[in-house]
Design an enzyme around this catalytic site. Structure first.
Site, PDB file in Angstrom:
ATOM      1  N   CYS A 247      -3.012  -6.363   6.197  1.00 33.68           N
ATOM      2  CA  CYS A 247      -2.383  -5.077   5.754  1.00 33.68           C
ATOM      3  C   CYS A 247      -2.304  -5.274   4.273  1.00 33.68           C
ATOM      4  O   CYS A 247      -3.476  -5.417   3.557  1.00 33.68           O
ATOM      5  CB  CYS A 247      -0.865  -4.857   6.144  1.00 33.68           C
ATOM      6  SG  CYS A 247       0.182  -6.411   5.726  1.00 33.68           S
ATOM      7  N   ARG A 252       2.993  -6.326   7.641  1.00 35.80           N
ATOM      8  CA  ARG A 252       3.062  -5.182   8.523  1.00 35.80           C
ATOM      9  C   ARG A 252       1.769  -5.733   9.660  1.00 35.80           C
ATOM     10  O   ARG A 252       2.007  -5.693  10.941  1.00 35.80           O
ATOM     11  CB  ARG A 252       2.452  -3.870   8.149  1.00 35.80           C
ATOM     12  CG  ARG A 252       3.510  -3.157   7.336  1.00 35.80           C
ATOM     13  CD  ARG A 252       3.103  -1.900   6.505  1.00 35.80           C
ATOM     14  NE  ARG A 252       2.232  -2.293   5.290  1.00 35.80           N
ATOM     15  CZ  ARG A 252       1.461  -1.410   4.626  1.00 35.80           C
ATOM     16  NH1 ARG A 252       1.501  -0.164   5.041  1.00 35.80           N
ATOM     17  NH2 ARG A 252       0.940  -1.847   3.650  1.00 35.80           N
TER      18      ARG A 252
END
Lengths: 299, 144
Positions: A247, A252
């Protein structure tokens, strides 16, 4: 000592149901011998505003990272941290946090680098616990220091570096950022300081599967059937694949790493924690822009 | 030429007088003191500027009176106490100054609070972003 697993029906359909606990299970098991609850948030003050009774705070930014080099703490540093938090090597650790468990997943992934065996996530994280009106306290715990062994960090299993990704282009690669980040578009104002990377776009051949597709609105994980449809059917990942997630700084993508490795049981999944802040600023690495994955550059 | 206004200097000195751990508590106090948004902005969210540097939804709006007096309004959710703390420091430290004084605030003020180790440089980017946007709005709204 290991605390019993949560037998919730929802979890039984996942490849590794022992990696999740529900809010009801956790409330019922608070204070169980061998159980340590850890809060890991994006917001560094959130724990202080009220936390699950007995939970200790582990901050990804300030406690799991080396203060100088862009890397995680080493074995001695991790042992010091665990000892101070009262976490024994054989403890069952349940981690929860804000923002659908982004940082909790990231912390769990770092625990994995040190081979801490029994580490689980609270399905739904902090928001769900709060939404259900379960107990919170501002009382700071004072854990009894324990003797945690110095374990050499093993980056080979679940961590990918830029060089690994360069060799990996063309193999399953999942970009979990928003579509705007993936395409390289920027919705920003004039003279707006770009965050963290000099170039926009994605690693060529990476599939765009935003992390949020794996989560329900209440922050809990989608069902095994829904996750299978997204990652195995739509993204075409199977067990023989070597998969890398990324990410912007790796938080994430830890969430997606957890989904692939523990909920779907894909054997070989690595998180590229350098992610776009490294790739988008590195000299002469290939970049694709637009909504198409793009092709691997000829070698 | 940058000059730190007295109110911000006092806030800075307060932070630096505490241990690193207690600085977080002080930031939490600021967070709890963030003034509510005036009624007129609650009805007109389009007037508020989103601070993209913060990962939490924080919005701010700067007013500059005809005499050049600056007022800073900000809103951030309860589950973002760090962001609220940053906004509260800036709202308290800058409101009431004249626009020239706000424009002269050093851009690295967020780094002067001794929070780099306790909060992390990445999170402090959020506060730098707020200050930068406040100064930009003051510049646009002052008949310079």
């Amino acid at each position: 000592m290991t605390v019993a697993f949560d037998p919730s029906e929802k979890f039984q359909a996942y490849a590794h149901p022992e990696r999740l606990v529900s809010t009801a299970w956790l409330e019922a098991h608070l204070g169980a011998p061998g159980l340590i609850v850890v809060e890991s948030d994006e917001d560094v003050l959130l724990y202080e505003t009220g936390h699950i009774p007995g939970a200790v705070k582990v901050d990804w930014h300030t406690e799991l990272n080396d203060p100088v080099v862009r890397d995680y703490v080493d074995g001695a540093g991790f042992a010091r941290l665990m000892s101070a938090k009262g976490i024994a090597r054989d403890a069952t650790v349940v981690i929860y946090g804000d923002r659908s468990n982004w940082w909790a997943s990231y912390a769990l992934w770092v625990f994995t680098l040190f081979g801490h065996a029994d580490v689980r996530l609270l399905d739904g994280g902090r928001d769900r616990w709060v939404a259900e009106g379960r107990p919170l306290t501002t009382e700071a715990p004072s854990p009894t220091p324990v003797d945690y062994p110095v374990v050499k960090r093993d980056d080979s299993g679940v961590r990918a570096f830029k060089e690994d990704v360069l060799d990996h282009v063309g193999k399953p690669l999942i970009d979990v950022r928003s579509l705007e980040e993936y395409t390289g578009e920027r919705t920003h104002m004039p003279s707006y300081p770009q965050e963290g990377a000099l170039r926009g776009g994605h690693i060529p051949t990476a599939a765009s599967v935003p992390w949020s597709r794996a989560a329900n609105d209440d922050g809990t994980f989608r069902s095994a059937g829904e996750l299978t449809a997204i990652y195995r059917v739509e993204a075409g990942i199977d067990d023989a694949d070597d998969v890398i997630t990324y990410c912007r700084i790796g938080e994430r993508s830890s969430h997606t790493w957890f989904v692939l490795a523990h909920l779907l049981g894909v054997p070989r999944v690595r998180n590229y924690d350098g992610s776009w802040t490294e790739w988008g600023s590195a000299v002469r690495v290939p970049i694709a822009v637009g909504a198409e994955p793009g092709s691997a550059p000829g070698r | 030429m940058t000059v730190l206004p007295a109110a911000l200097a006092e806030i800075r000195d307060d932070f630096l007088s505490f241990s690193e751990k207690d600085r977080l508590q002080l930031l939490l106090e600021f967070s709890n003191e963030l003034p509510a948004l005036p009624e007129r902005y609650r009805e007109h969210p389009e007037l508020l500027e989103r601070v993209e540097e913060c990962q939490s939804p924080v919005y701010l709006f700067v007013e500059v009176s005809p005499e050049g007096r600056v007022d800073v309004h900000a809103t951030a959710p309860a589950e973002a106490p760090t962001t609220r703390g940053f906004a509260s420091i800036l709202a308290q430290g800058l409101s009431g100054l004249d626009s020239a004084a706000v424009l002269a605030v050093p851009d690295d003020f967020p780094l002067q609070l001794g929070l780099t180790a306790a909060v992390s440089p990445l999170r402090l980017n959020g506060m730098s972003g707020m200050l930068w946007r406040i100064k930009r709005q003051v510049g646009e709204k002052s008949a310079a």
